[in-house]
Design a protein around this motif. Structure first.
Motif, PDB file in Angstrom:
ATOM      1  N   GLY A  25       0.701  -1.254   0.118  1.00 55.09           N
ATOM      2  CA  GLY A  25       0.125  -0.036   0.055  1.00 55.09           C
ATOM      3  C   GLY A  25       0.680   1.049   0.126  1.00 55.09           C
ATOM      4  O   GLY A  25       0.381   2.514   0.272  1.00 55.09           O
ATOM      5  N   HIS A  26       2.181   1.047  -0.329  1.00 54.27           N
ATOM      6  CA  HIS A  26       3.051   2.317  -0.217  1.00 54.27           C
ATOM      7  C   HIS A  26       3.862   2.237  -1.302  1.00 54.27           C
ATOM      8  O   HIS A  26       5.176   2.743  -1.378  1.00 54.27           O
ATOM      9  CB  HIS A  26       4.030   2.353   1.106  1.00 54.27           C
ATOM     10  N   GLY A  27       3.299   2.023  -2.563  1.00 56.40           N
ATOM     11  CA  GLY A  27       4.115   1.874  -3.899  1.00 56.40           C
ATOM     12  C   GLY A  27       3.280   1.743  -4.901  1.00 56.40           C
ATOM     13  O   GLY A  27       2.020   1.490  -4.792  1.00 56.40           O
ATOM     14  N   VAL A  28       3.709   1.665  -6.038  1.00 54.50           N
ATOM     15  CA  VAL A  28       3.385   1.232  -7.410  1.00 54.50           C
ATOM     16  C   VAL A  28       3.891   0.226  -7.902  1.00 54.50           C
ATOM     17  O   VAL A  28       4.949   0.057  -7.959  1.00 54.50           O
ATOM     18  CB  VAL A  28       2.940   2.260  -8.359  1.00 54.50           C
ATOM     19  N   CYS A  29       3.209  -0.625  -8.485  1.00 53.04           N
ATOM     20  CA  CYS A  29       3.693  -2.069  -9.288  1.00 53.04           C
ATOM     21  C   CYS A  29       3.958  -1.775 -10.526  1.00 53.04           C
ATOM     22  O   CYS A  29       2.966  -1.701 -11.346  1.00 53.04           O
ATOM     23  CB  CYS A  29       2.709  -3.249  -8.993  1.00 53.04           C
ATOM     24  N   LEU A  30       5.198  -1.867 -10.882  1.00 51.31           N
ATOM     25  CA  LEU A  30       5.493  -1.269 -12.534  1.00 51.31           C
ATOM     26  C   LEU A  30       6.302  -2.550 -13.052  1.00 51.31           C
ATOM     27  O   LEU A  30       7.044  -3.400 -12.419  1.00 51.31           O
ATOM     28  CB  LEU A  30       6.271  -0.053 -12.585  1.00 51.31           C
ATOM     29  N   SER A  31       6.249  -2.683 -14.451  1.00 54.77           N
ATOM     30  CA  SER A  31       7.012  -3.556 -15.261  1.00 54.77           C
ATOM     31  C   SER A  31       8.429  -2.967 -15.529  1.00 54.77           C
ATOM     32  O   SER A  31       8.718  -1.628 -15.204  1.00 54.77           O
ATOM     33  CB  SER A  31       6.382  -3.820 -16.570  1.00 54.77           C
ATOM     34  N   MET A  32       9.420  -3.727 -15.752  1.00 58.30           N
ATOM     35  CA  MET A  32      10.748  -3.382 -16.066  1.00 58.30           C
ATOM     36  C   MET A  32      10.731  -2.415 -17.109  1.00 58.30           C
ATOM     37  O   MET A  32      11.762  -1.490 -17.039  1.00 58.30           O
ATOM     38  CB  MET A  32      11.832  -4.392 -16.543  1.00 58.30           C
ATOM     39  N   VAL A  33      10.101  -2.293 -18.287  1.00 51.99           N
ATOM     40  CA  VAL A  33       9.807  -1.432 -19.223  1.00 51.99           C
ATOM     41  C   VAL A  33       9.287  -0.068 -18.744  1.00 51.99           C
ATOM     42  O   VAL A  33       9.802   1.035 -19.145  1.00 51.99           O
ATOM     43  CB  VAL A  33       9.062  -1.777 -20.533  1.00 51.99           C
ATOM     44  N   GLN A  34       8.414  -0.058 -17.642  1.00 46.76           N
ATOM     45  CA  GLN A  34       7.908   1.143 -17.241  1.00 46.76           C
ATOM     46  C   GLN A  34       8.944   1.540 -16.368  1.00 46.76           C
ATOM     47  O   GLN A  34       9.351   2.914 -16.292  1.00 46.76           O
ATOM     48  CB  GLN A  34       6.603   0.781 -16.532  1.00 46.76           C
ATOM     49  N   MET A  35       9.826   1.032 -15.443  1.00 45.00           N
ATOM     50  CA  MET A  35      10.771   1.246 -14.405  1.00 45.00           C
ATOM     51  C   MET A  35      11.880   1.899 -15.125  1.00 45.00           C
ATOM     52  O   MET A  35      12.488   2.970 -14.752  1.00 45.00           O
ATOM     53  CB  MET A  35      11.253   0.318 -13.608  1.00 45.00           C
ATOM     54  N   ALA A  36      12.409   1.326 -16.487  1.00 47.78           N
ATOM     55  CA  ALA A  36      13.315   2.153 -17.015  1.00 47.78           C
ATOM     56  C   ALA A  36      13.310   3.484 -17.469  1.00 47.78           C
ATOM     57  O   ALA A  36      14.262   4.299 -17.461  1.00 47.78           O
ATOM     58  CB  ALA A  36      13.673   1.200 -18.452  1.00 47.78           C
ATOM     59  N   ALA A  37      11.786   3.917 -17.558  1.00 51.21           N
ATOM     60  CA  ALA A  37      11.738   5.152 -18.002  1.00 51.21           C
ATOM     61  C   ALA A  37      11.410   6.155 -17.023  1.00 51.21           C
ATOM     62  O   ALA A  37      10.917   7.560 -17.419  1.00 51.21           O
ATOM     63  CB  ALA A  37      10.528   5.060 -19.014  1.00 51.21           C
TER      64      ALA A  37
END
Length: 283
Positions: free
Chosen positions: A140-152
């Motif tokens: 509940g203290h963050g967002v779940c992102l894919s590697m392609v999203q994190m890289a950006a």
């Protein structure tokens, strides 16, 4: 005495004979031995086999492990396999049912994913902290992102310059939209730029921990521990620009309770960040 008359010999017309010979057996017309393809396919009379519809074992259902000859069992969705046998030095992760990380329920065609995997084809790695349905991903203290999203993103750890991680899904970036992780929340801006901090407020793989207030160590008057200009961020991927800020829990003069994000200051030090020194502690 008159000779005995022969009875006329009747022959079937040629066209009728050919018609009878070319009619296949009833079994081949309906695939009765295959339950008439279970209503989920078409019968091939010449071979007495079924061509199943999509989702029931069709030729287009690529990557499925098993197709029922009578089209009675469902197939599940496929995606790039998490693990399989490589076909060359740079090619692997072919399409596989439930991505090789789940079992297919052939009654309804739904994947039952192994723990830690999710998605209609078990194609995604679940983010940490997602076991609690009420709290949700990342505690509940963050967002779940894919590697392609994190890289950006400039605030995803380990900190680095914004880049891309995509374009070679059949080889090196096969996991770009499969591996997910948490980018934790913060009440301050995270990054390598001026005025940005190199650590987020919440941290840990599941964002369940919380940093304490930060400050410059009051005992080291000649050094500013919060100055991160030229300092390599944790992970070794990026360097702080001029004006970049290091986060120093409790100003190095207390112990941080990462469960509550509050400091327990050492004797002689006080303040929210333990950055104030009592006159009695000076020597």
């Amino acid at each position: 005495m008159s000779p005995q008359k022969r009875k006329p010999h009747h022959q079937l017309p040629l066209f009728l004979l050919l018609t009878i010979l070319t009619i296949p057996p009833t079994k081949s017309q309906t695939c009765t031995s295959l339950n008439a393809c279970s209503g989920h396919g078409t019968c091939n009379p010449s071979t007495d086999t079924c061509t199943c519809y999509s989702g029931w074992g069709a030729p287009t259902d690529v990557g499925v492990y098993y197709s029922s000859p009578d089209c009675s069992l469902r197939t599940c969705l496929t995606d790039r396999a998490w693990g399989d046998v490589p076909t060359s030095a740079t090619a692997a992760h072919a399409l596989a049912e439930c991505s090789n990380r789940g079992t297919c329920d052939r009654t309804d065609g739904v994947c039952e994913c192994f723990k830690g995997f999710e998605g209609s084809a078990c194609q995604r790695k679940a983010c940490p902290g997602s076991d609690d349905a009420v709290v949700g991903d990342c505690s509940g203290h963050g967002v779940c992102l894919s590697m392609v999203q994190m890289a950006a993103r400039s605030d995803a750890l380990p900190l680095s310059v914004v880049t891309t991680y995509t374009g070679f899904e059949s080889t090196t970036t096969w996991d770009s939209d499969k591996i997910y992780g948490c980018v934790c929340d913060s009440s301050w801006t995270v990054g390598l730029g001026s005025g940005e901090r190199q650590e987020p407020e919440y941290f840990g793989p599941d964002c369940s921990l919380r940093h304490c207030p930060s400050g410059d160590d009051p005992r080291t008057t000649s050094v500013d521990e919060t100055d991160c200009a030229g300092v390599t961020a944790t992970g070794g991927r990026g360097v702080g620009a001029a004006g970049n800020v290091c986060h120093v829990d409790c100003s190095n003069r207390g112990i941080c309770d990462y469960g509550t994000g509050k400091c327990q200051c050492f004797d002689g030090y006080y303040g929210e960040a333990c950055n104030l020194q009592s006159a009695l502690a000076q020597y």
